[in-house]
Every structure is written in structure tokens, then in C-alpha cells.
Design a protein around this motif. Structure first.
Motif, mmCIF file in Angstrom:
data_model
loop_
_atom_site.group_PDB
_atom_site.id
_atom_site.type_symbol
_atom_site.label_atom_id
_atom_site.label_comp_id
_atom_site.label_asym_id
_atom_site.label_seq_id
_atom_site.Cartn_x
_atom_site.Cartn_y
_atom_site.Cartn_z
ATOM 1 N N PHE A 251 0.819 -1.217 0.000
ATOM 2 C CA PHE A 251 0.000 0.000 0.000
ATOM 3 C C PHE A 251 0.854 1.269 0.000
ATOM 4 O O PHE A 251 0.429 2.316 -0.463
ATOM 5 C CB PHE A 251 -0.927 0.021 1.223
ATOM 6 C CG PHE A 251 -2.085 -0.936 1.124
ATOM 7 C CD1 PHE A 251 -2.883 -0.970 -0.008
ATOM 8 C CD2 PHE A 251 -2.385 -1.793 2.171
ATOM 9 C CE1 PHE A 251 -3.958 -1.843 -0.097
ATOM 10 C CE2 PHE A 251 -3.450 -2.670 2.088
ATOM 11 C CZ PHE A 251 -4.238 -2.699 0.955
ATOM 12 N N GLY A 256 -0.486 5.596 -6.508
ATOM 13 C CA GLY A 256 -1.635 4.774 -6.890
ATOM 14 C C GLY A 256 -2.020 3.790 -5.797
ATOM 15 O O GLY A 256 -3.203 3.625 -5.477
ATOM 16 N N SER A 257 -1.014 3.175 -5.186
ATOM 17 C CA SER A 257 -1.317 2.172 -4.155
ATOM 18 C C SER A 257 -1.859 2.841 -2.898
ATOM 19 O O SER A 257 -2.684 2.274 -2.187
ATOM 20 C CB SER A 257 -0.077 1.330 -3.840
ATOM 21 O OG SER A 257 0.940 2.150 -3.293
ATOM 22 N N LEU A 259 -3.704 5.507 -2.933
ATOM 23 C CA LEU A 259 -5.100 5.778 -3.283
ATOM 24 C C LEU A 259 -5.927 4.502 -3.117
ATOM 25 O O LEU A 259 -7.036 4.522 -2.571
ATOM 26 C CB LEU A 259 -5.165 6.278 -4.730
ATOM 27 C CG LEU A 259 -6.571 6.480 -5.322
ATOM 28 C CD1 LEU A 259 -7.340 7.529 -4.509
ATOM 29 C CD2 LEU A 259 -6.486 6.933 -6.780
ATOM 30 N N ALA A 260 -5.369 3.381 -3.567
ATOM 31 C CA ALA A 260 -6.053 2.099 -3.435
ATOM 32 C C ALA A 260 -6.359 1.809 -1.968
ATOM 33 O O ALA A 260 -7.445 1.340 -1.618
ATOM 34 C CB ALA A 260 -5.189 0.980 -4.023
#
Lengths: 337, 337
Positions: A251, A256-257, A259-260
Motif C-alpha cells: 500500500f 496509486g497504491s 489511493l487504493a
């Protein structure tokens, strides 16, 4: 109801113990007898503004450390919170004893001071472990390194009693941890135990369970010796910790991760909660004549509070009395054979 | 180099075995002797357009099933791929034997047909397990349920040899799986083994390792009896499977979580790859006089190919010869005491 609490046991003592005790008084309406360094407890409570209502502090001048040899510590440290607490329990000054201190000292102390139920040689440490379908009780999860088949049969009876009475499971299933499903698998002790469990009255024995199936949570009680139980308990924690650590790295890898992670936050929280042993609070020493609950050494307030809740349920349901009746039935059947 | 491959062993035989063999021929330049139902193999190869170049098929009329009692099966099923393969290995018709079939039959067959190195009573199944920092070798991971201290010392020597020679680890560290860090922990056998390992020549013994620390991958070799090893191996797989299953559910929960999965795809793939035992291919039976590799029962083509690669490295490095030299040194030291 009076619960005796070891204020000195655990990595976060006395603060977490005080917080957990105060929460338990409020939520469950129990009275707490807190044993340990009274001055340190009062200081911590004052600093953190923790109410001592319903908590009676009793000063102890000694402390059993994790590195102390258990039998020797119980014999020599007479004014330690563990020895004082178990003596108070025996003398009826409280209804149950809760400690996050040395497992070895609690095991020896429970055997020597509180004594065991008829038909039980040594109490077993019984831990509830989160699993896929439902949490299961693992016993012995570390107290008795080697066990005879009769001990394993007694564990099965006690674990079934607990899961029925305290956790409300109907006709709980019991399996023997082994390296294969067939009766012929395992060491001579396990083969003998398998045969004994098949004819043990009052339990719902479903056969061997292989280690790969244990985390499915398909059975209510998993029986094994304390060496194997220690491996199952600690390896489950270790592998879960490893994978959750990898997830965290995943994470944190990039924008991007991250945000994921925001999108998954509630799911991750659910996953962590499902894997959280603090929810179950502590591990009872089944087979002691009165309720003795071992809380995890790293317990925070929630785990202490839940261990007190567990102690309360044991008392409310007269768990030790029920267990003695079940063990007497087992003994009568064995004598009648 | 000729690798003898059991075409009938494993859940996906003979197709995955054929695919893995064909890939290995191409990538590693080995020759394969494939044992099993020749007609079925030729049919599967034709249907899936798998090249048989470099693969010599030898027909066997029998097959050892997973449910067969191992010793009896090895004695009676003389024309099974496992018995024929081990005999061919012994007679020098091939350099190593790879099978995804019955672990028990391979263990008995390796002992009785290929025989063991001097100083080894029974070969140990040695599995490489993914872990946080680095993968470690676990032996015995399931073949010998009970082990004497001398067997555990021999496992330590063999595991060290393997990790140095095949995996290229320098001065590999060895730990004894136990329920505590202190020398006094564990069963009498483990306490004796600890003392023996401290004085075993040629190994880098770092003491006991607790189950919760095993998944960290801080050591190169973890030594234990086959019962404990089976628990460690299968429980690690089981817990990982449980958590990865929960992750999948989490990703599938809603539109937001599905989007999160897209953002994390490469991270999840890395995680899966890190936990993927197929990367390591198979588990060698260390202590057999010639290389015998057990591939996982659920092996797909990649795992079969990697097991063949592992067999090739064992042959290239004369692993069995090196191991015999190390064991002889251990025996000389023991005799000189």
C-alpha cells in the motif's frame, strides 16, 4: 462478582491493565481486585485520569519476570502478584484470576495453588484463534510440552465444555491435530489418542485435522500437545504478521497504491479485526479448579477488558463445575470398561 | 545429463509433467526419461501439441496411488513409475529422479532402492519455504515423524550443504525449531539435539528458533522432526491461503475495491510470486545416495520444470558427494570424542 487482576503482568503494565480494568468495571459491572505495585498504579491512574472506582488495589512487593524459572519463582516469590492472586482465588476472596504475566508461572501456580479438577493432571492453556469460517479453540496451546493420550482426551472434554458454555457453540466439534487424516497417522501417542477420543463420551469427535486445514476454522476445538499447540498458535500469528506486513509495504509503494488503500480502508480494517486476537482477550487454563485466565503478554486495554469479560462468563456459567461433571462422567465410563 | 521423470505422479499428470519436461529440455538442455503410461502420454502430447524432442518415454504398467500404504506399494508394485525410476537411478541409467507422486512411497523407495549416504538412517524431505527476508530450507518437512538427536544433527549438516551448494548461500545459518529460545526449552530429544548441534562441525548453528519467528526468514535452515515440519509447512501454506482468500473477497466487495485492485495489480502479483512455492519446484530427499526430488502434489508445468532445474543443479554440483564428505567429517568428529 470480584475479578482478581494482576496489575504487573504484560508488556504494557500497569497502564493498559488499569485502563482495561476501568473499562470492565463500567461495561460489565464487575469489581476488580488489582494486585501489584500500588504506588505505581495510583501514579499511572492519576496521570492518565483513569477512574479507580470499583478497583481495590492490593500492594505486592515482588514481581515474577518473564525470564524467571517458573517453578522456582512460584516457590520463592511469595509476595508477587501471581502468587498472591492465586492464593486469594483459592481462599475465595475473588471469583477468577486474570494475568498477562508469565505463562509458565501461571501454569505452575494454577496446578500447585488453585489445584486441578479431578481427572486432570495439569491444566491446559486454551487459546481461541481467529480462522476463516469461525474461530476455534486450540488446546493445549503451550503449557504441557508432552502429553499422554488420557491428557489429550481430558483436553477434548474441557474444550467442548468451554465452547458450548462460554462461546455458545452447539454440540461443538473436536479434532485431533495430526499429520494426516487416517487413523494410522502420527506418533504412537497420537494413534492411541485417536482411538481414545473415538470412545470418549460427551464429545463430538470428528477425527484428525491436518495442519493445512486448521486455519479454515471448520471445527470448534483442536486438541494437541503443548509443543504442537505452541507451533500452531505462534506460527499462525507469525505468518499473518508477515503477510499483513507485506500488504502494508504494497500500500505504501506509490501514489496509486496509497489511493487504493483509501478505497479499501474499511475492508482492511475488517480483515485486521478478523485476525485480531485481542478481541478474544485471553486464554483460560482449563482444568484448574477455579477460573484462571492468561491474557496475551502484549495485551492492550481492550485485551485486558476482554479477558475480564471472559472470566466473568466463566463464573456466570459455573464453567469449572460443569467441567468437573463432564470429567467425572469420562472417568466413570473409563472405570466401567 | 539425463533426468528421470515420473509422468504419473501429481494431481495434473501426465499433462503438466509433459509440459514441464518439454520446457526443461528447451531451457536447460537436459534429456528426460519419462516413466508411466506411454500411450496416455503420447495422446496428451499430441492433443496439446507438446514436443517430445529430448524426452524418451518408458512404459510402466502400474501406478502407486496416494492412498496406497507406502512400504507395501514399493514392495509389490514393481512396474510402477516410482519403483522403476528409482531402480534406473540406482543402475546409473539417469542422474536424478523427479516425482510429484506419493511422498511416503518416495521416502521408502529412496531408502530401500537408492539407499542412504553413510551416517544417514533415513533421508529427510527438505522443502524451501518463502519467507519475509529470504526463503529458508525446512527439514525434515514430513518424512520421518519421530527423529533422534543424531538424525537432527545429520539434517543440519545436509541442509547447510544444500543451501551453500545449490542456493549459493554463504555460511548458511541453521536453527532448531523449538518452543523457546533458551537451551532448556522443548522435549528431552530437542534439548539433547540442541547440545549436539552446538558441537557439530561445519555448520553455523545459531540456536533455537521460535515458531513465530520462522516466517521472518532470518535463518537459512530450520531443523525439526518430520511431525513438526509437516505442521510448519502445511500451516504456513494454510494461513497464507486463508489470508490471500480474504484479500480476494476484499477486492471483490464493491466498485471502489475493484478499482483499488486495478491500482494494486502489480503489487498483488509480486506478493503472490513471493509466496509461490512453485518457484522452488520441489523438495529433495536429502540423505539419499543419488538426487531424488519430490515435486508438490499440485504441481503445474512451472513447478515440474523448476524441480527438474533443481535436480540439474544437484547433479552439476555433485551434491550427494559433497554431503557424504560433510557427513564423514561429522562421524569422524563423533568417533574422536
Amino acid at each position: 462478582m470480584k475479578i482478581i487482576l494482576d496489575m504487573m503482568g504484560g508488556d504494557n503494565a500497569p497502564l493498559s491493565n488499569l485502563e482495561g480494568a476501568a473499562q470492565a468495571v463500567k461495561e460489565y459491572g464487575v469489581e476488580i481486585i488489582g494486585l501489584g505495585d500500588e504506588a505505581a498504579c495510583r501514579k499511572a491512574a492519576a496521570e492518565k485520569n483513569i477512574s479507580l472506582d470499583g478497583i481495590q488495589l492490593v500492594n505486592c512487593t515482588e514481581n515474577i519476570e518473564m525470564c524467571d524459572e517458573p517453578a522456582r519463582a512460584v516457590r520463592t516469590k511469595k509476595d508477587s502478584s501471581i502468587v498472591v492472586g492465586l492464593n486469594m482465588l483459592k481462599e475465595g476472596k475473588g471469583d477468577a484470576f486474570v494475568s498477562a504475566g508469565s505463562t509458565g508461572a501461571l501454569h505452575v501456580g494454577a496446578s500447585l495453588i488453585v489445584r486441578t479438577l479431578r481427572g486432570v493432571k495439569r491444566p491446559a492453556l486454551a487459546t481461541i484463534i481467529p480462522a476463516k469460517n469461525k474461530a476455534y479453540m486450540l488446546l493445549d496451546s503451550g503449557a504441557n510440552v508432552e502429553c499422554r493420550p488420557e491428557m489429550l482426551a481430558a483436553f477434548a472434554v474441557m474444550g467442548s465444555c468451554y465452547m458450548a458454555r462460554v462461546e455458545g457453540r452447539k454440540n461443538p466439534t473436536v479434532a485431533l491435530a495430526n499429520n494426516g487424516a487416517e487413523e494410522s497417522k502420527g506418533t504412537p501417542v497420537l494413534r492411541e489418542a485417536h482411538q481414545l477420543l473415538k470412545t470418549t463420551p460427551g464429545i463430538n469427535f470428528v477425527g484428525n485435522i491436518e495442519p493445512r486445514d486448521v486455519p479454515n476454522g471448520d471445527v470448534d476445538v483442536v486438541v494437541c500437545d503443548g509443543f504442537t499447540g505452541n507451533v500452531i498458535l505462534k506460527l499462525t500469528e507469525g505468518v499473518a504478521k508477515m503477510i499483513l506486513g507485506m500488504l502494508k509495504e504494497m500500500f505504501m509503494a506509490n501514489v496509486g497504491s496509497k489511493l487504493a488503500y483509501l478505497l479499501l480502508r474499511s475492508g482492511v480494517a475488517d480483515l485486521k479485526k478478523k485476525m485480531d486476537s485481542e478481541e478474544y482477550g485471553g486464554a483460560p487454563f482449563l482444568g484448574a479448579r477455579q477460573p484462571v485466565i492468561k491474557a496475551h503478554g502484549s495485551s492492550k486495554a481492550k485485551a485486558i477488558k476482554n479477558a475480564i469479560r471472559q472470566a466473568k462468563i466463566c463464573v456466570d456459567n459455573d464453567l469449572c463445575g460443569t467441567m468437573q461433571a463432564a470429567l467425572d462422567e469420562l472417568a466413570a465410563q473409563s472405570a466401567g470398561e
